[in-house]
Design an enzyme around this catalytic site. Structure first.
Site, PDB file in Angstrom:
ATOM      1  N   GLY A 135       0.808  -1.218   0.000  1.00 48.06           N
ATOM      2  CA  GLY A 135       0.000   0.000   0.000  1.00 48.06           C
ATOM      3  C   GLY A 135       0.839   1.264   0.000  1.00 48.06           C
ATOM      4  O   GLY A 135       0.372   2.315  -0.454  1.00 48.06           O
ATOM      5  N   GLU A 138       1.588   1.829  -3.522  1.00 47.38           N
ATOM      6  CA  GLU A 138       0.336   2.251  -4.163  1.00 47.38           C
ATOM      7  C   GLU A 138       0.000   3.706  -3.825  1.00 47.38           C
ATOM      8  O   GLU A 138      -0.452   4.467  -4.685  1.00 47.38           O
ATOM      9  CB  GLU A 138      -0.792   1.313  -3.735  1.00 47.38           C
ATOM     10  CG  GLU A 138      -0.613  -0.090  -4.316  1.00 47.38           C
ATOM     11  CD  GLU A 138      -1.587  -1.099  -3.760  1.00 47.38           C
ATOM     12  OE1 GLU A 138      -1.616  -1.289  -2.525  1.00 47.38           O
ATOM     13  OE2 GLU A 138      -2.336  -1.704  -4.544  1.00 47.38           O
ATOM     14  N   GLU A 158       2.538  -8.149  -1.678  1.00 46.66           N
ATOM     15  CA  GLU A 158       1.313  -8.749  -1.132  1.00 46.66           C
ATOM     16  C   GLU A 158       1.201 -10.242  -1.426  1.00 46.66           C
ATOM     17  O   GLU A 158       0.617 -10.992  -0.657  1.00 46.66           O
ATOM     18  CB  GLU A 158       0.073  -8.029  -1.709  1.00 46.66           C
ATOM     19  CG  GLU A 158      -0.113  -6.603  -1.234  1.00 46.66           C
ATOM     20  CD  GLU A 158       0.548  -5.573  -2.120  1.00 46.66           C
ATOM     21  OE1 GLU A 158       1.477  -5.921  -2.896  1.00 46.66           O
ATOM     22  OE2 GLU A 158       0.155  -4.397  -2.036  1.00 46.66           O
TER      23      GLU A 158
END
Ligand code: HXC
Length: 284
Positions: A135, A138, A158
């Site tokens: 994340g 991201e 992930e």
């Protein structure tokens, strides 16, 4: 920031927390520290012990701060950064491990607060040092520009947790780096360094770690001297390229281009050029 004045200019650096956390957190505990450096809002992710793992409290705080800065007429550019060791090492695994499908579905996990950044119309720069994983990678890719320190490490690990990127990694990384690189990163979980991220199109600049914040603030300060409507129209037009076919994107760009001839700043910008002086924009 309290520990240093990172701006090249005289900075009005008031560290504070968003309103939602003022009651419950001291500045040191707040998951995001916000400092004003003149026209720049600097948002520092602040969970150092967890390498800035992104939990709901942090993302709520960041979302609120982003919306506030976007509507504050004195703010021109937003910078999101972390520590020297980690921009963010991903979504908070400790929090996520308890979630089940109904939790995440009903609570709109990710969609509810992570995507607030997409509503921001002013330029947002990610200044990434250390880990930007999962994340964190991201979040960086959601920003408009990403500058990295030479110690930055990007990755979408992930898959090692038996999940996949859930905040745009499979989509934004593929658009930025292409299918081959995205598959290689997402299906293996490997990390890449700053120079590789630059070559792959994830980021646009690499600086020595010590120069990252001064340089990012300097770029942001230069951008803050530009006309805000044109910055917003440029950002909106580039983002449109990811949504529509070329003909529609070109039309969108052309309409925005035409619209800017209706601003006082366009007259000022062109007049100033011809008079060989610096423009003085009113953002009108
Ligand atoms: C919760 C985390 C964390 C994370 C690190 N920590 N990353 N806690 N969530 N994502 C915690 C560690 O548990 C540890 O806590 C402390 O931070 C320091 O981490 P270490 O592992 O001791 O540091 P180091 O050896 O330097 O290794 C750094 C690291 C490693 C390589 C970044 O921490 C790591 O692999 N982290 C996980 C990266 C990851 O898988 N990210 C993707 C998450 S999933 P203690 O208490 O032991 O000191 C994700 C989903 C995205 O992001 C989809 C939706 C957004």
């Amino acid at each position: 920031m309290s520990k240093q004045n990172e701006s090249n200019e005289v900075a009005t650096s008031v560290e504070r927390t968003p309103a939602a956390l003022d009651q419950t957190s001291t500045a040191q505990q707040a998951p995001v520290l916000i400092a004003r450096h003149g026209p720049i809002s600097l948002m520092r992710l602040n969970r150092p012990k967890q390498l800035n793992a992104l939990n709901d409290a942090l993302m709520d705080c960041l979302g609120e701060a982003l919306l506030e800065a976007d509507k504050d007429p004195a703010v021109m550019v937003i910078i999101i950064t972390g520590s020297d060791k980690a921009f963010a090492a991903g979504a908070d695994i400790d929090a996520m491990k308890h979630y089940d499908f109904v939790d995440v579905y009903k609570n709109e996990y990710i969609s509810r607060n992570w995507e607030t950044i997409r509503k921001v119309r002013k330029p947002v720069i990610a200044a990434v040092a250390g880990f930007a994983l999962g994340g964190g990678c991201e979040l960086a890719m959601m920003c408009d520009m990403v500058f990295a320190a030479d110690n930055a490490k990007f990755g979408q690990p992930e898959i090692k947790l038996a999940v996949i990127p859930g905040a745009g990694g499979t989509q934004r990384l593929t658009r930025l780096a292409g299918k081959a690189k995205a598959m290689d990163m997402v299906l293996t979980g490997k990390m890449i360094g700053a120079e590789q991220a630059l070559a792959d199109g994830l980021i646009s600049r690499v600086y020595p770690l010590a120069d990252l914040m001064p340089q990012t603030l300097s770029v942001a300060n230069d951008m803050a001297k530009l006309s805000l409507p044109s910055l917003m129209a440029a950002k909106e037009s580039i983002n449109r390229a990811f949504e529509v076919p070329l003909s529609e994107g070109l039309l969108f760009e052309r309409r925005n281009f035409h619209a800017l001839f209706g601003t006082a700043d366009q007259k000022e910008g062109m007049q100033a050029f011809l008079e060989k002086r610096s423009p003085s924009f009113t953002h009108r």
